[in-house]
Design a protein around this motif. Sequence first.
Motif, PDB file in Angstrom:
ATOM      1  N   LEU A   1      45.996  54.227 106.020  1.00 34.01           N
ATOM      2  CA  LEU A   1      45.853  53.693 104.658  1.00 34.01           C
ATOM      3  C   LEU A   1      47.230  53.525 104.015  1.00 34.01           C
ATOM      4  O   LEU A   1      47.503  52.504 103.362  1.00 34.01           O
ATOM      5  CB  LEU A   1      44.976  54.655 103.851  1.00 34.01           C
ATOM      6  N   ALA A   2      48.112  54.500 104.234  1.00 35.97           N
ATOM      7  CA  ALA A   2      49.462  54.422 103.638  1.00 35.97           C
ATOM      8  C   ALA A   2      50.211  53.190 104.145  1.00 35.97           C
ATOM      9  O   ALA A   2      50.858  52.488 103.367  1.00 35.97           O
ATOM     10  CB  ALA A   2      50.251  55.695 103.945  1.00 35.97           C
ATOM     11  N   GLN A   3      50.099  52.902 105.452  1.00 33.68           N
ATOM     12  CA  GLN A   3      50.807  51.706 105.956  1.00 33.68           C
ATOM     13  C   GLN A   3      50.201  50.431 105.379  1.00 33.68           C
ATOM     14  O   GLN A   3      50.902  49.445 105.186  1.00 33.68           O
ATOM     15  CB  GLN A   3      50.883  51.680 107.492  1.00 33.68           C
ATOM     16  N   ALA A   4      48.888  50.446 105.080  1.00 30.27           N
ATOM     17  CA  ALA A   4      48.272  49.252 104.460  1.00 30.27           C
ATOM     18  C   ALA A   4      48.772  49.068 103.027  1.00 30.27           C
ATOM     19  O   ALA A   4      48.972  47.943 102.568  1.00 30.27           O
ATOM     20  CB  ALA A   4      46.748  49.373 104.490  1.00 30.27           C
ATOM     21  N   LEU A   5      48.985  50.187 102.331  1.00 36.75           N
ATOM     22  CA  LEU A   5      49.347  50.121 100.898  1.00 36.75           C
ATOM     23  C   LEU A   5      50.821  49.822 100.662  1.00 36.75           C
ATOM     24  O   LEU A   5      51.199  49.429  99.560  1.00 36.75           O
ATOM     25  CB  LEU A   5      49.072  51.469 100.223  1.00 36.75           C
ATOM     26  N   VAL A   6      51.658  50.038 101.693  1.00 32.97           N
ATOM     27  CA  VAL A   6      53.100  49.961 101.439  1.00 32.97           C
ATOM     28  C   VAL A   6      53.486  48.552 100.944  1.00 32.97           C
ATOM     29  O   VAL A   6      52.997  47.543 101.464  1.00 32.97           O
ATOM     30  CB  VAL A   6      53.909  50.391 102.697  1.00 32.97           C
ATOM     31  N   GLY A   7      54.275  48.537  99.879  1.00 28.30           N
ATOM     32  CA  GLY A   7      54.685  47.258  99.300  1.00 28.30           C
ATOM     33  C   GLY A   7      53.731  46.731  98.242  1.00 28.30           C
ATOM     34  O   GLY A   7      53.902  45.623  97.747  1.00 28.30           O
ATOM     35  N   ASP A   8      52.693  47.507  97.912  1.00 32.71           N
ATOM     36  CA  ASP A   8      51.715  47.133  96.876  1.00 32.71           C
ATOM     37  C   ASP A   8      51.140  45.726  97.071  1.00 32.71           C
ATOM     38  O   ASP A   8      51.263  44.869  96.186  1.00 32.71           O
ATOM     39  CB  ASP A   8      52.357  47.232  95.480  1.00 32.71           C
ATOM     40  N   PRO A   9      50.510  45.454  98.233  1.00 33.19           N
ATOM     41  CA  PRO A   9      49.965  44.107  98.450  1.00 33.19           C
ATOM     42  C   PRO A   9      48.825  43.791  97.477  1.00 33.19           C
ATOM     43  O   PRO A   9      48.083  44.699  97.073  1.00 33.19           O
ATOM     44  CB  PRO A   9      49.455  44.139  99.893  1.00 33.19           C
ATOM     45  N   GLY A  10      48.686  42.521  97.150  1.00 31.35           N
ATOM     46  CA  GLY A  10      47.623  42.094  96.229  1.00 31.35           C
ATOM     47  C   GLY A  10      46.286  41.981  96.920  1.00 31.35           C
ATOM     48  O   GLY A  10      45.250  41.831  96.275  1.00 31.35           O
ATOM     49  N   LEU A  11      46.300  42.039  98.250  1.00 27.82           N
ATOM     50  CA  LEU A  11      45.078  41.894  99.037  1.00 27.82           C
ATOM     51  C   LEU A  11      45.044  43.023 100.064  1.00 27.82           C
ATOM     52  O   LEU A  11      45.975  43.165 100.872  1.00 27.82           O
ATOM     53  CB  LEU A  11      45.141  40.526  99.736  1.00 27.82           C
ATOM     54  N   LEU A  12      43.995  43.846  99.988  1.00 32.65           N
ATOM     55  CA  LEU A  12      43.877  44.996 100.893  1.00 32.65           C
ATOM     56  C   LEU A  12      42.560  44.897 101.657  1.00 32.65           C
ATOM     57  O   LEU A  12      41.486  44.804 101.046  1.00 32.65           O
ATOM     58  CB  LEU A  12      43.885  46.291 100.088  1.00 32.65           C
ATOM     59  N   ILE A  13      42.655  44.918 102.974  1.00 27.64           N
ATOM     60  CA  ILE A  13      41.477  44.809 103.828  1.00 27.64           C
ATOM     61  C   ILE A  13      41.371  46.133 104.592  1.00 27.64           C
ATOM     62  O   ILE A  13      42.218  46.429 105.452  1.00 27.64           O
ATOM     63  CB  ILE A  13      41.635  43.635 104.833  1.00 27.64           C
ATOM     64  N   LEU A  14      40.360  46.928 104.257  1.00 29.40           N
ATOM     65  CA  LEU A  14      40.307  48.310 104.762  1.00 29.40           C
ATOM     66  C   LEU A  14      38.987  48.541 105.501  1.00 29.40           C
ATOM     67  O   LEU A  14      37.911  48.515 104.898  1.00 29.40           O
ATOM     68  CB  LEU A  14      40.436  49.289 103.590  1.00 29.40           C
ATOM     69  N   ASP A  15      39.077  48.747 106.807  1.00 30.02           N
ATOM     70  CA  ASP A  15      37.876  48.931 107.625  1.00 30.02           C
ATOM     71  C   ASP A  15      37.578  50.423 107.727  1.00 30.02           C
ATOM     72  O   ASP A  15      38.297  51.158 108.394  1.00 30.02           O
ATOM     73  CB  ASP A  15      38.108  48.315 109.012  1.00 30.02           C
ATOM     74  N   GLU A  16      36.546  50.848 107.058  1.00 31.12           N
ATOM     75  CA  GLU A  16      36.112  52.253 107.014  1.00 31.12           C
ATOM     76  C   GLU A  16      37.256  53.191 106.612  1.00 31.12           C
ATOM     77  O   GLU A  16      37.641  54.090 107.371  1.00 31.12           O
ATOM     78  CB  GLU A  16      35.500  52.650 108.358  1.00 31.12           C
ATOM     79  N   PRO A  17      37.787  53.015 105.390  1.00 27.66           N
ATOM     80  CA  PRO A  17      38.955  53.808 104.988  1.00 27.66           C
ATOM     81  C   PRO A  17      38.686  55.300 104.856  1.00 27.66           C
ATOM     82  O   PRO A  17      39.614  56.088 105.005  1.00 27.66           O
ATOM     83  CB  PRO A  17      39.345  53.202 103.630  1.00 27.66           C
ATOM     84  N   THR A  18      37.443  55.702 104.599  1.00 27.20           N
ATOM     85  CA  THR A  18      37.188  57.138 104.408  1.00 27.20           C
ATOM     86  C   THR A  18      36.616  57.801 105.664  1.00 27.20           C
ATOM     87  O   THR A  18      36.315  58.990 105.648  1.00 27.20           O
ATOM     88  CB  THR A  18      36.232  57.395 103.220  1.00 27.20           C
ATOM     89  N   SER A  19      36.514  57.033 106.755  1.00 26.85           N
ATOM     90  CA  SER A  19      35.937  57.582 107.986  1.00 26.85           C
ATOM     91  C   SER A  19      36.789  58.739 108.523  1.00 26.85           C
ATOM     92  O   SER A  19      38.007  58.611 108.644  1.00 26.85           O
ATOM     93  CB  SER A  19      35.830  56.447 108.994  1.00 26.85           C
ATOM     94  N   GLY A  20      36.162  59.854 108.811  1.00 24.27           N
ATOM     95  CA  GLY A  20      36.871  61.009 109.373  1.00 24.27           C
ATOM     96  C   GLY A  20      37.603  61.852 108.346  1.00 24.27           C
ATOM     97  O   GLY A  20      38.204  62.864 108.693  1.00 24.27           O
TER      98      GLY A  20
END
Length: 255
Positions: free
Chosen positions: A156-175
């Motif tokens: 999740l942290a690597q997805a968020l880096v740079g504050d992108p305006g578009l976030l595509i997260l596949d099962e972010p809370t899994s595990g």
Amino acid sequence: MRAIGDDRPAAWPIRAEGLSVRAGRRLAVDGVDLDLGPGVHGVLGPNGAGKTTLLRALATVTPPAAGTLELTGQPVHAGGDLREIRRRLGYLPQTFGYYRRFTVREFVEYLAWLKELPAHDIPAAAQRAIDQCGLTDRADEKLRTLSGGMIRRVGLAQALVGDPGLLILDEPTSGVDPGNRQELRTLLRGLGRTACVVIATHVIEDVAAACTGLIVLREGRVAFRGTPAELAARAEPGDDGMTSTYERGYAEVLR
Ligand SMILES: Nc1ncnc2c1ncn2[C@@H]1O[C@H](COP(=O)(O)OP(=O)(O)OP(=O)(O)O)[C@@H](O)[C@H]1O
């Protein structure tokens, strides 16, 4: 041209018309329309419904097989130049590869570099993403020493880096354990105030606590589109005391 009184931005982050996407030879997403702005948009559906395939298309990993897809106002098609879109997009895949010898910080900084963030911005951007995902105390630990739930947070942290305006997260809370899930949902809600966040999930509490809108997929097609409250309103009377109204509404739209 925009209609008078239409206060939506000229370029919604995600627009799709009749979007179809293949997984192998199979048409796993079949004619989906989307028009998504800021908020947290949940994608639900049974196993094999096409959630991951849809998210792979939204993350520009798989090109559309038919229909149109525009991300941040730019068309996505096979052979197109996707670099500009990818710089503005964060993606957490269902499973992701990583170098086990990297520390959390090295990994997140490396992804920031791949996204072409200016070099002098990278340390602060990585630190911010690490802090947002509750990894401050683990930032200098090697990935091979982390648990599965922690690795999910690194993803999740690597997805968020740079504050992108578009976030595509596949099962972010899994595990992720229940206590930390709650924090992640609060984080997702906060992100949705400014970014367009799409999450695929099987966790109905994610929907209730974090999503502003939902689609339910069934065999690659949209079976329901609405708010969590509208999904709950589909629940048939007859509460067994065990299942939430969201789960009963979900069961009803798939019936
Ligand atoms: N590489 C592939 N080759 C062939 N078929 C595939 C491939 N990947 C996925 N599929 C098929 O495409 C359909 C959609 O799969 P997808 O992974 O998108 O579903 P999903 O809704 O994300 O499922 P889950 O909830 O189990 O993660 C399924 O029938 C699946 O078997």
